[in-house]
Design a protein around this motif. Structure first.
Motif, PDB file in Angstrom:
ATOM      1  N   GLU A 118      11.140  -3.962   2.069  1.00 56.18           N
ATOM      2  CA  GLU A 118      12.538  -4.393   2.012  1.00 56.18           C
ATOM      3  C   GLU A 118      12.632  -5.881   1.678  1.00 56.18           C
ATOM      4  N   TYR A 119      11.780  -6.669   2.341  1.00 58.41           N
ATOM      5  CA  TYR A 119      11.835  -8.110   2.112  1.00 58.41           C
ATOM      6  C   TYR A 119      11.380  -8.459   0.697  1.00 58.41           C
ATOM      7  N   TYR A 120      10.194  -7.993   0.311  1.00 52.73           N
ATOM      8  CA  TYR A 120       9.675  -8.364  -0.999  1.00 52.73           C
ATOM      9  C   TYR A 120      10.389  -7.645  -2.133  1.00 52.73           C
ATOM     10  N   GLY A 121      11.057  -6.536  -1.809  1.00 48.79           N
ATOM     11  CA  GLY A 121      11.863  -5.850  -2.805  1.00 48.79           C
ATOM     12  C   GLY A 121      13.008  -6.705  -3.308  1.00 48.79           C
ATOM     13  N   GLN A 122      13.444  -7.664  -2.495  1.00 46.44           N
ATOM     14  CA  GLN A 122      14.503  -8.581  -2.927  1.00 46.44           C
ATOM     15  C   GLN A 122      14.061  -9.407  -4.131  1.00 46.44           C
ATOM     16  N   TYR A 123      12.766  -9.663  -4.228  1.00 44.78           N
ATOM     17  CA  TYR A 123      12.259 -10.540  -5.273  1.00 44.78           C
ATOM     18  C   TYR A 123      11.536  -9.776  -6.386  1.00 44.78           C
ATOM     19  N   PHE A 124      10.897  -8.650  -6.028  1.00 41.74           N
ATOM     20  CA  PHE A 124      10.082  -7.948  -7.013  1.00 41.74           C
ATOM     21  C   PHE A 124      10.571  -6.530  -7.318  1.00 41.74           C
ATOM     22  N   GLY A 125      11.639  -6.115  -6.655  1.00 43.56           N
ATOM     23  CA  GLY A 125      12.179  -4.783  -6.919  1.00 43.56           C
ATOM     24  C   GLY A 125      11.155  -3.704  -6.667  1.00 43.56           C
ATOM     25  N   ALA A 126      11.047  -2.772  -7.640  1.00 42.86           N
ATOM     26  CA  ALA A 126      10.141  -1.634  -7.493  1.00 42.86           C
ATOM     27  C   ALA A 126       8.676  -2.050  -7.504  1.00 42.86           C
ATOM     28  N   GLN A 127       8.384  -3.273  -7.947  1.00 42.49           N
ATOM     29  CA  GLN A 127       6.994  -3.729  -7.986  1.00 42.49           C
ATOM     30  C   GLN A 127       6.485  -4.212  -6.626  1.00 42.49           C
ATOM     31  N   ALA A 128       7.362  -4.249  -5.615  1.00 41.66           N
ATOM     32  CA  ALA A 128       6.942  -4.748  -4.308  1.00 41.66           C
ATOM     33  C   ALA A 128       5.799  -3.912  -3.746  1.00 41.66           C
ATOM     34  N   ARG A 129       5.915  -2.607  -3.871  1.00 40.13           N
ATOM     35  CA  ARG A 129       4.852  -1.738  -3.349  1.00 40.13           C
ATOM     36  C   ARG A 129       3.528  -1.996  -4.071  1.00 40.13           C
ATOM     37  N   SER A 130       3.611  -2.186  -5.384  1.00 37.79           N
ATOM     38  CA  SER A 130       2.400  -2.442  -6.144  1.00 37.79           C
ATOM     39  C   SER A 130       1.720  -3.730  -5.691  1.00 37.79           C
ATOM     40  N   LEU A 131       2.514  -4.764  -5.418  1.00 34.98           N
ATOM     41  CA  LEU A 131       1.962  -6.043  -4.994  1.00 34.98           C
ATOM     42  C   LEU A 131       1.353  -5.963  -3.606  1.00 34.98           C
ATOM     43  N   LEU A 132       2.005  -5.193  -2.717  1.00 36.14           N
ATOM     44  CA  LEU A 132       1.546  -5.122  -1.340  1.00 36.14           C
ATOM     45  C   LEU A 132       0.380  -4.157  -1.152  1.00 36.14           C
ATOM     46  N   LEU A 133       0.396  -3.042  -1.877  1.00 31.48           N
ATOM     47  CA  LEU A 133      -0.603  -1.992  -1.636  1.00 31.48           C
ATOM     48  C   LEU A 133      -1.416  -1.641  -2.872  1.00 31.48           C
ATOM     49  N   ASP A 134      -0.740  -1.189  -3.921  1.00 29.58           N
ATOM     50  CA  ASP A 134      -1.450  -0.568  -5.031  1.00 29.58           C
ATOM     51  C   ASP A 134      -2.442  -1.514  -5.717  1.00 29.58           C
ATOM     52  N   SER A 135      -1.973  -2.707  -6.076  1.00 25.90           N
ATOM     53  CA  SER A 135      -2.867  -3.645  -6.767  1.00 25.90           C
ATOM     54  C   SER A 135      -4.034  -4.098  -5.890  1.00 25.90           C
ATOM     55  N   PRO A 136      -3.782  -4.490  -4.626  1.00 28.70           N
ATOM     56  CA  PRO A 136      -4.930  -4.862  -3.777  1.00 28.70           C
ATOM     57  C   PRO A 136      -5.915  -3.720  -3.579  1.00 28.70           C
ATOM     58  N   ILE A 137      -5.410  -2.495  -3.408  1.00 22.23           N
ATOM     59  CA  ILE A 137      -6.305  -1.351  -3.219  1.00 22.23           C
ATOM     60  C   ILE A 137      -7.116  -1.095  -4.482  1.00 22.23           C
ATOM     61  N   GLN A 138      -6.464  -1.221  -5.657  1.00 19.94           N
ATOM     62  CA  GLN A 138      -7.214  -1.055  -6.904  1.00 19.94           C
ATOM     63  C   GLN A 138      -8.325  -2.084  -7.010  1.00 19.94           C
ATOM     64  N   GLY A 139      -8.031  -3.332  -6.599  1.00 19.08           N
ATOM     65  CA  GLY A 139      -9.054  -4.373  -6.649  1.00 19.08           C
ATOM     66  C   GLY A 139     -10.220  -4.066  -5.734  1.00 19.08           C
ATOM     67  N   ILE A 140      -9.934  -3.635  -4.519  1.00 18.33           N
ATOM     68  CA  ILE A 140     -10.987  -3.273  -3.566  1.00 18.33           C
ATOM     69  C   ILE A 140     -11.814  -2.122  -4.108  1.00 18.33           C
ATOM     70  N   GLU A 141     -11.136  -1.106  -4.607  1.00 20.24           N
ATOM     71  CA  GLU A 141     -11.826   0.089  -5.104  1.00 20.24           C
ATOM     72  C   GLU A 141     -12.733  -0.245  -6.288  1.00 20.24           C
ATOM     73  N   SER A 142     -12.210  -1.008  -7.232  1.00 18.90           N
ATOM     74  CA  SER A 142     -12.998  -1.364  -8.408  1.00 18.90           C
ATOM     75  C   SER A 142     -14.210  -2.202  -8.020  1.00 18.90           C
ATOM     76  N   ASP A 143     -14.010  -3.179  -7.130  1.00 17.54           N
ATOM     77  CA  ASP A 143     -15.098  -4.057  -6.710  1.00 17.54           C
ATOM     78  C   ASP A 143     -16.199  -3.271  -6.000  1.00 17.54           C
ATOM     79  N   LEU A 144     -15.809  -2.394  -5.089  1.00 15.59           N
ATOM     80  CA  LEU A 144     -16.796  -1.617  -4.345  1.00 15.59           C
ATOM     81  C   LEU A 144     -17.561  -0.656  -5.253  1.00 15.59           C
ATOM     82  N   ASN A 145     -16.852  -0.039  -6.192  1.00  9.20           N
ATOM     83  CA  ASN A 145     -17.528   0.886  -7.097  1.00  9.20           C
ATOM     84  C   ASN A 145     -18.521   0.161  -8.000  1.00  9.20           C
TER      85      ASN A 145
END
Length: 733
Positions: A565-592
């Motif tokens: 809700e808070y970050y959605g004010q600034y990033f809209g639908a991309q808030a979830r990507s910034l908080l979860l999806d992108s960091p998880i992709q980075g972790i997954e790629s690095d570990l693999n």
């Protein structure tokens, strides 16, 4: 939509990565015991170690007040180790009970270190000694009778209720023990009140003047509006919709859902939530803050279209009296009183030549570091001294009695290395500029360049570009005191050599710290900087990042919703990507890349990395409400469980989990009327999602079918799920 303006915080993206926001003020609201004042009123002396009967000298204390450069002879103004450690213990215990896990030595983006807290508590105790000195000198020290009376009043109120009394006895051991804590609190409050009233008697008048003089800034900081809006592309549509709302034909919420082209808010009935001054485009802001709550206003034209606005509530003020009626009044008053008090105590010390001495070696070192981090000259001097004392001529670390010098060297050296790299980059840029710029441009002074830029039309981009580059070159030449290519190359050689030397010592200090405190998040981050291909370091780094930034969000839907809700004010639908999806992709790629598929990583480490990814996708699947996304996360979890099974084929638990996930996926497929995923002993003539994954992993990028399509759009989020030799990655477009 009414575009929210950026706050312009260069560190904002860093703060997104932290699930908890730190407030330093918490330190001073809990756990600080005024032993000196309480014991002074009780008639005992600080000259012995808290009543042990052993006399101590000033040099055996943590430190204390000085006057004219000499420690005060009255031991009430000293800070004993008992007093100090009690304050530290109570504060840290309170913080840990609230879930704050602090690094013993390193502060992070939002957390102080335990050492930093110790230093702040020492300074707070020095402030207390100063208040005691002032109160004694000016006759405003509360009497023991006054303290006892107020203590008894408070305690009697609590113990009047038998249930509360029982809870107090359970928590503190006895009513008497509770009374002692209350007494310390009462002494604190009465002394602070007495000193403030005596030293700053016109506080209320000062605050009113402050509010009147800073009204515009206060309005920006504290005026708020909670509103809903409907955005359409033309005025006629807005007028028609407003007429429908006014006549009762449709509610504002339903109209927003049906007609608003602001899809981010339409789904919630046009709700924008609460916003302040400067966060919306000007036309929208002006209309919202002028509106009467409950009434629909508009159409209001902005760069995005035409808005209908319904203000639900607002907080506005134009006078001190109006400001005093808002919730912001107490917040601002407390901040103002603290600032005025801090200014007074600093002036009082200066006027009376009062200062303090630190005897504790660690606190002495921290005090120097605290000054150095905000003063470049002191930073360079301390860094040079630490290099001389703790490194040999070859850059090898010399181990001392304390970790602190190495910790502080590492922190200061990182800043110095960053500065050197930037200087090298600027010098290399200067070299390139001098190779391409005509001498007629570089022979000009900066003032001459500025003068010519004022006369050259904006359409003459080539001439302006040459002059702009020439100005940058002249600024570099002035900064580094160089003129010729030879001088530039000489400066570069010197900077590169210095950088190599700093890097060597920095790496040695980091490796040492990693050997003695391998669980420190900051040390792990440093180690990742210098050895980012080491499988063990890569795993530790990503595990720490997951546990710190992502796991709290996955385990608490309420916390995640509040952040979205808070970050959605600034990033809209991309808030979830910034908080979860992108960091998880980075972790997954690095570990693999660096652990799971590494030939250098030990099997146990690979298993740890796989279990971490299984945990991520299990939590993602459990929290997801969208069935298609749940299926994707289950497939990823199953993929990593199967890799675990390859490493540990005799583990029946892993096999059981795989079968459970297969069943869950088949249930989801059945519910969505898609091709069912075959179970272990079922057959199918059609290609299922699971079959595609089983046959295509390792052959390149695979787009996983969702339903009967190779690509599905869920709401406004396009999902491409790719499985390759590095594992599963989700891309949100």
């Amino acid at each position: 939509m009414p575009n929210r303006k950026s706050r312009g915080n260069s560190n904002f993206m860093k703060s997104v990565q932290r699930p908890i926001v730190w407030a330093v003020a918490i330190l001073f609201g809990v756990g600080i015991v005024w032993w000196s004042v309480a014991q002074y009123l009780g008639g005992s002396s600080q000259g012995n170690e808290q009543g042990t009967g052993t006399e101590i000298s000033f040099t055996e204390t943590v430190g204390g007040l000085t006057k004219d450069g000499t420690p005060l002879s009255n031991s009430d103004y000293w800070i004993t180790y008992s007093e100090y450690e009690t304050s530290v213990r109570d504060t840290l215990t309170n913080l840990r009970s609230q879930g704050y896990n602090l690094d013993p030595y390193f502060e992070t983006e939002n957390y102080p270190s335990e050492m930093g807290i110790r230093y702040d508590l020492f300074k707070s105790l020095i402030d207390q000694k100063t208040l005691l000195f002032y109160a004694t000198e000016n006759g405003v020290l509360p009497t023991a009778e006054q303290v006892d009376a107020e203590t008894n009043r408070i305690v009697d109120e609590y113990v009047a209720d038998e249930e509360t009394k029982s809870a107090i006895i359970y928590q503190y051991g006895s009513v008497d023990a509770f009374s002692e804590l209350v007494r310390d609190y009462v002494v604190t409050q009465m002394l602070a009140t007495n000193v403030t009233q005596k030293a700053i008697p016109d506080m209320e008048e000062r605050f009113e003047n402050y509010v009147n003089e800073n009204m515009e800034d206060l309005k920006i900081n504290y005026e708020k509006v909670d509103a809903n809006h409907i955005l359409v592309s033309d005025e006629a549509s807005a007028v028609e919709i407003k007429s429908m709302i006014d006549s009762g034909e449709i509610s504002f919420t339903d109209a927003a859902t049906q007609f608003s082209i602001d899809t981010d808010t339409a789904i919630n009935g046009g709700a924008l939530g609460e916003f302040g001054r400067g966060q919306m485009v000007q036309e929208f802001e002006d209309a919202s803050f002028d509106a009467t709550p409950g009434l629909v206003i508009g159409p209001v034209e902005s760069q995005f279209g035409y808005h209908l606005i319904r203000v639900n509530s607002k907080t506005t003020f134009d006078t001190f009296e109006e400001f005093a009626s808002t919730s912001a009044y107490q917040t601002e008053l407390g901040r103002f009183e603290n600032e005025e008090f801090n200014k007074w105590i600093a002036d009082y010390r200066q006027q009376n030549n009062l200062s303090y001495t630190i005897n504790d070696p660690d606190l002495q070192m921290y005090a120097r570091y605290d000054e150095a981090i905000s003063d470049p000259e002191k930073s360079s001097a301390l860094l040079e001294e630490l290099e001389k004392d703790y490194f040999d001529e070859s850059g090898n670390l010399l181990i001392g009695d304390s970790y602190l010098p190495v910790v502080f060297y590492t922190e200061l050296a990182e800043n110095e290395i960053t500065k050197l790299r930037n200087q090298i980059f600027d010098l290399e840029d200067l070299q390139d500029l001098l190779l391409t710029l005509p001498s007629t441009a570089t022979s000009l002074t900066i003032d001459e360049i500025d003068s010519r830029l004022e006369t050259i039309p904006s359409t003459d981009t080539e001439a302006r570009s040459v002059l702009t580059d020439a100005k940058r070159a002249k600024e570099y030449m002035s900064e580094f005191n160089v003129e010729t290519p030879e001088e530039i190359e000489e400066a570069l050689t010197e900077k590169r050599s210095l950088l190599d030397s700093k890097n060597l010592r920095f790496e040695n200090s980091v490796r040492y710290l990693y050997s003695v405190m391998p669980n420190s998040a900051r040390v792990i981050n440093y180690m990742y900087q210098i050895d980012g291909d080491n499988p063990e370091v890569v795993y530790m780094y990503n595990e720490t990042s997951y546990n710190t930034n992502i796991r709290p969000l996955l385990e608490s839907p309420e916390l995640l919703d509040s952040y979205l809700e808070y970050y959605g004010q600034y990033f809209g639908a991309q808030a979830r990507s910034l908080l979860l999806d992108s960091p998880i992709q980075g972790i997954e790629s690095d570990l693999n890349q660096k652990v799971i598929n590494s030939t250098e990583a030990a099997t146990d480490l690979k298993m740890s990395a796989l279990y971490l990814l299984v945990d991520i996708y299990e939590k993602m699947a459990n929290m997801e409400q969208n069935e298609q996304l749940t299926q994707i996360y289950l497939l990823s979890e199953k993929h990593y469980l199967e890799k675990l099974a390859e490493l540990y084929p005799e583990d029946e638990t892993i096999r059981s989990l795989i079968e459970t996930i297969k069943f869950q996926i088949s249930e989801l497929n059945a519910q969505n009327n898609v091709d069912a995923i075959p179970t272990a002993d079922a057959t199918s003539t059609e290609t299922s999602t699971e079959t595609l994954i089983d046959t295509e992993i390792g052959t390149g990028e695979l787009e996983v079918p969702l339903g009967n399509d190779e690509h599905s759009s869920i709401g406004d989020v396009d999902l491409d799920v790719n499985f390759d030799s590095e594992g599963a990655t989700e891309t949100v477009n």
